[in-house]
Scaffold this motif. Structure first.
Motif, PDB file in Angstrom:
ATOM      1  N   ARG A  43      -4.653 -13.376   1.745  1.00  0.00           N
ATOM      2  CA  ARG A  43      -4.691 -11.980   2.200  1.00  0.00           C
ATOM      3  C   ARG A  43      -4.132 -11.046   1.127  1.00  0.00           C
ATOM      4  N   GLU A  44      -3.011 -11.434   0.492  1.00  0.00           N
ATOM      5  CA  GLU A  44      -2.418 -10.595  -0.551  1.00  0.00           C
ATOM      6  C   GLU A  44      -3.330 -10.474  -1.757  1.00  0.00           C
ATOM      7  N   LYS A  45      -3.988 -11.564  -2.134  1.00  0.00           N
ATOM      8  CA  LYS A  45      -4.918 -11.508  -3.267  1.00  0.00           C
ATOM      9  C   LYS A  45      -6.093 -10.597  -2.936  1.00  0.00           C
ATOM     10  N   GLN A  46      -6.610 -10.707  -1.715  1.00  0.00           N
ATOM     11  CA  GLN A  46      -7.717  -9.856  -1.305  1.00  0.00           C
ATOM     12  C   GLN A  46      -7.311  -8.384  -1.325  1.00  0.00           C
ATOM     13  N   GLU A  47      -6.094  -8.081  -0.879  1.00  0.00           N
ATOM     14  CA  GLU A  47      -5.625  -6.695  -0.882  1.00  0.00           C
ATOM     15  C   GLU A  47      -5.499  -6.141  -2.290  1.00  0.00           C
ATOM     16  N   ARG A  48      -5.066  -6.977  -3.253  1.00  0.00           N
ATOM     17  CA  ARG A  48      -4.954  -6.523  -4.642  1.00  0.00           C
ATOM     18  C   ARG A  48      -6.331  -6.293  -5.256  1.00  0.00           C
ATOM     19  N   GLN A  49      -7.285  -7.181  -4.950  1.00  0.00           N
ATOM     20  CA  GLN A  49      -8.611  -7.078  -5.548  1.00  0.00           C
ATOM     21  C   GLN A  49      -9.478  -6.029  -4.871  1.00  0.00           C
ATOM     22  N   ASN A  50      -9.237  -5.763  -3.611  1.00  0.00           N
ATOM     23  CA  ASN A  50     -10.018  -4.794  -2.857  1.00  0.00           C
ATOM     24  C   ASN A  50      -9.041  -3.851  -2.146  1.00  0.00           C
ATOM     25  N   PRO A  51      -8.369  -3.004  -2.908  1.00  0.00           N
ATOM     26  CA  PRO A  51      -7.307  -2.184  -2.322  1.00  0.00           C
ATOM     27  C   PRO A  51      -7.826  -1.191  -1.294  1.00  0.00           C
ATOM     28  N   GLN A  52      -7.140  -1.147  -0.189  1.00  0.00           N
ATOM     29  CA  GLN A  52      -7.452  -0.183   0.856  1.00  0.00           C
ATOM     30  C   GLN A  52      -6.173   0.591   1.150  1.00  0.00           C
ATOM     31  N   PRO A  53      -6.238   1.907   1.144  1.00  0.00           N
ATOM     32  CA  PRO A  53      -5.036   2.669   1.488  1.00  0.00           C
ATOM     33  C   PRO A  53      -4.553   2.284   2.886  1.00  0.00           C
ATOM     34  N   LEU A  54      -3.254   2.315   3.078  1.00  0.00           N
ATOM     35  CA  LEU A  54      -2.697   2.062   4.396  1.00  0.00           C
ATOM     36  C   LEU A  54      -3.129   3.170   5.348  1.00  0.00           C
ATOM     37  N   THR A  55      -3.335   2.828   6.595  1.00  0.00           N
ATOM     38  CA  THR A  55      -3.580   3.865   7.595  1.00  0.00           C
ATOM     39  C   THR A  55      -2.229   4.520   7.905  1.00  0.00           C
ATOM     40  N   LEU A  56      -2.259   5.723   8.442  1.00  0.00           N
ATOM     41  CA  LEU A  56      -1.007   6.393   8.799  1.00  0.00           C
ATOM     42  C   LEU A  56      -0.219   5.563   9.804  1.00  0.00           C
ATOM     43  N   ASP A  57      -0.921   4.933  10.737  1.00  0.00           N
ATOM     44  CA  ASP A  57      -0.256   4.106  11.732  1.00  0.00           C
ATOM     45  C   ASP A  57       0.509   2.957  11.073  1.00  0.00           C
ATOM     46  N   LYS A  58      -0.118   2.286  10.114  1.00  0.00           N
ATOM     47  CA  LYS A  58       0.551   1.191   9.408  1.00  0.00           C
ATOM     48  C   LYS A  58       1.665   1.719   8.511  1.00  0.00           C
ATOM     49  N   LEU A  59       1.428   2.851   7.890  1.00  0.00           N
ATOM     50  CA  LEU A  59       2.408   3.445   6.988  1.00  0.00           C
ATOM     51  C   LEU A  59       3.701   3.791   7.725  1.00  0.00           C
ATOM     52  N   ILE A  60       3.580   4.327   8.927  1.00  0.00           N
ATOM     53  CA  ILE A  60       4.747   4.678   9.730  1.00  0.00           C
ATOM     54  C   ILE A  60       5.600   3.449  10.024  1.00  0.00           C
ATOM     55  N   ARG A  61       4.953   2.292  10.140  1.00  0.00           N
ATOM     56  CA  ARG A  61       5.653   1.044  10.476  1.00  0.00           C
ATOM     57  C   ARG A  61       6.173   0.288   9.245  1.00  0.00           C
ATOM     58  N   MET A  62       6.070   0.873   8.066  1.00  0.00           N
ATOM     59  CA  MET A  62       6.481   0.197   6.828  1.00  0.00           C
ATOM     60  C   MET A  62       7.959   0.435   6.499  1.00  0.00           C
ATOM     61  N   ASP A  63       8.745   0.815   7.474  1.00  0.00           N
ATOM     62  CA  ASP A  63      10.164   1.102   7.268  1.00  0.00           C
ATOM     63  C   ASP A  63      10.864  -0.077   6.594  1.00  0.00           C
ATOM     64  N   GLY A  64      11.475   0.205   5.444  1.00  0.00           N
ATOM     65  CA  GLY A  64      12.195  -0.829   4.702  1.00  0.00           C
ATOM     66  C   GLY A  64      11.319  -1.662   3.787  1.00  0.00           C
ATOM     67  N   GLU A  65      10.031  -1.356   3.728  1.00  0.00           N
ATOM     68  CA  GLU A  65       9.084  -2.123   2.923  1.00  0.00           C
ATOM     69  C   GLU A  65       8.717  -1.343   1.649  1.00  0.00           C
ATOM     70  N   PRO A  66       8.402  -2.071   0.570  1.00  0.00           N
ATOM     71  CA  PRO A  66       7.925  -1.388  -0.639  1.00  0.00           C
ATOM     72  C   PRO A  66       6.470  -0.958  -0.469  1.00  0.00           C
ATOM     73  N   ILE A  67       6.145   0.211  -1.008  1.00  0.00           N
ATOM     74  CA  ILE A  67       4.760   0.693  -1.007  1.00  0.00           C
ATOM     75  C   ILE A  67       4.438   1.237  -2.392  1.00  0.00           C
ATOM     76  N   TRP A  68       3.155   1.215  -2.747  1.00  0.00           N
ATOM     77  CA  TRP A  68       2.664   1.764  -4.003  1.00  0.00           C
ATOM     78  C   TRP A  68       2.066   3.120  -3.667  1.00  0.00           C
ATOM     79  N   THR A  69       2.674   4.199  -4.156  1.00  0.00           N
ATOM     80  CA  THR A  69       2.185   5.546  -3.851  1.00  0.00           C
ATOM     81  C   THR A  69       1.481   6.145  -5.062  1.00  0.00           C
ATOM     82  N   VAL A  70       0.469   6.938  -4.787  1.00  0.00           N
ATOM     83  CA  VAL A  70      -0.322   7.591  -5.832  1.00  0.00           C
ATOM     84  C   VAL A  70      -0.538   9.050  -5.438  1.00  0.00           C
ATOM     85  N   THR A  71      -0.271   9.942  -6.383  1.00  0.00           N
ATOM     86  CA  THR A  71      -0.608  11.347  -6.195  1.00  0.00           C
ATOM     87  C   THR A  71      -2.040  11.524  -6.676  1.00  0.00           C
ATOM     88  N   ILE A  72      -2.914  11.910  -5.772  1.00  0.00           N
ATOM     89  CA  ILE A  72      -4.338  12.047  -6.101  1.00  0.00           C
ATOM     90  C   ILE A  72      -4.515  13.179  -7.115  1.00  0.00           C
TER      91      ILE A  72
END
Length: 138
Positions: A43-72
């Motif tokens: 699953r992690e390899k698939q996410e790296r090769q086919n990146p999909q932005p997190l949904t807002l719902d998933k993002l809200i639940r990422m408390d304490g987790e690392p995320i990769w952010t990009v300014t468009i």
């Protein structure tokens, strides 16, 4: 459905049936921890090769987790941050995500601008610079 998705679904189904049985049967050639580890790695390899932005719902639940952010629209803006969760206090707009980067600098991201001015991923996309340039025509 991709081959990797089918494989992950098959492994997860095997994990679930093994848990329901309460023990391994002679038809399973991997232990439960090995199956879980394999499914997670695929699953992690698939996410790296086919990146999909997190949904807002998933993002809200990422408390304490690392995320990769990009300014468009800003070249080379991708970086790791630690998500500190959803807040409505001490911010100039209702609903924000507070993140802290590796230098300790905190940023409040407005949920209303998610997908318009910034995006976040669970993992850093492989070749993220080139992929983001193509996706957003930079």
């Amino acid at each position: 459905m991709s081959k990797i998705k089918k494989l992950i679904d098959g492994i997860n189904a095997g994990i679930q049936s093994t848990k329901e049985l309460g023990d391994e049967t002679d038809t399973i050639t991997m232990t439960l921890p090995e199956m879980e580890y394999t499914a997670k790695a695929i699953r992690e390899k698939q996410e790296r090769q086919n990146p999909q932005p997190l949904t807002l719902d998933k993002l809200i639940r990422m408390d304490g987790e690392p995320i990769w952010t990009v300014t468009i629209g800003l070249k080379g803006s991708g970086h790791w941050e630690l998500c500190e969760g959803y807040t409505i206090r001490a911010c100039p707009f209702k609903g924000a995500l507070r993140c802290v980067d590796l230098s300790g600098e905190a940023t409040l991201y407005d949920y209303k601008t998610y997908g318009k001015t910034w995006i976040a991923y669970r993992t850093k996309p492989e070749g993220s610079g080139e992929w983001i340039k193509k996706r957003y025509a930079l």
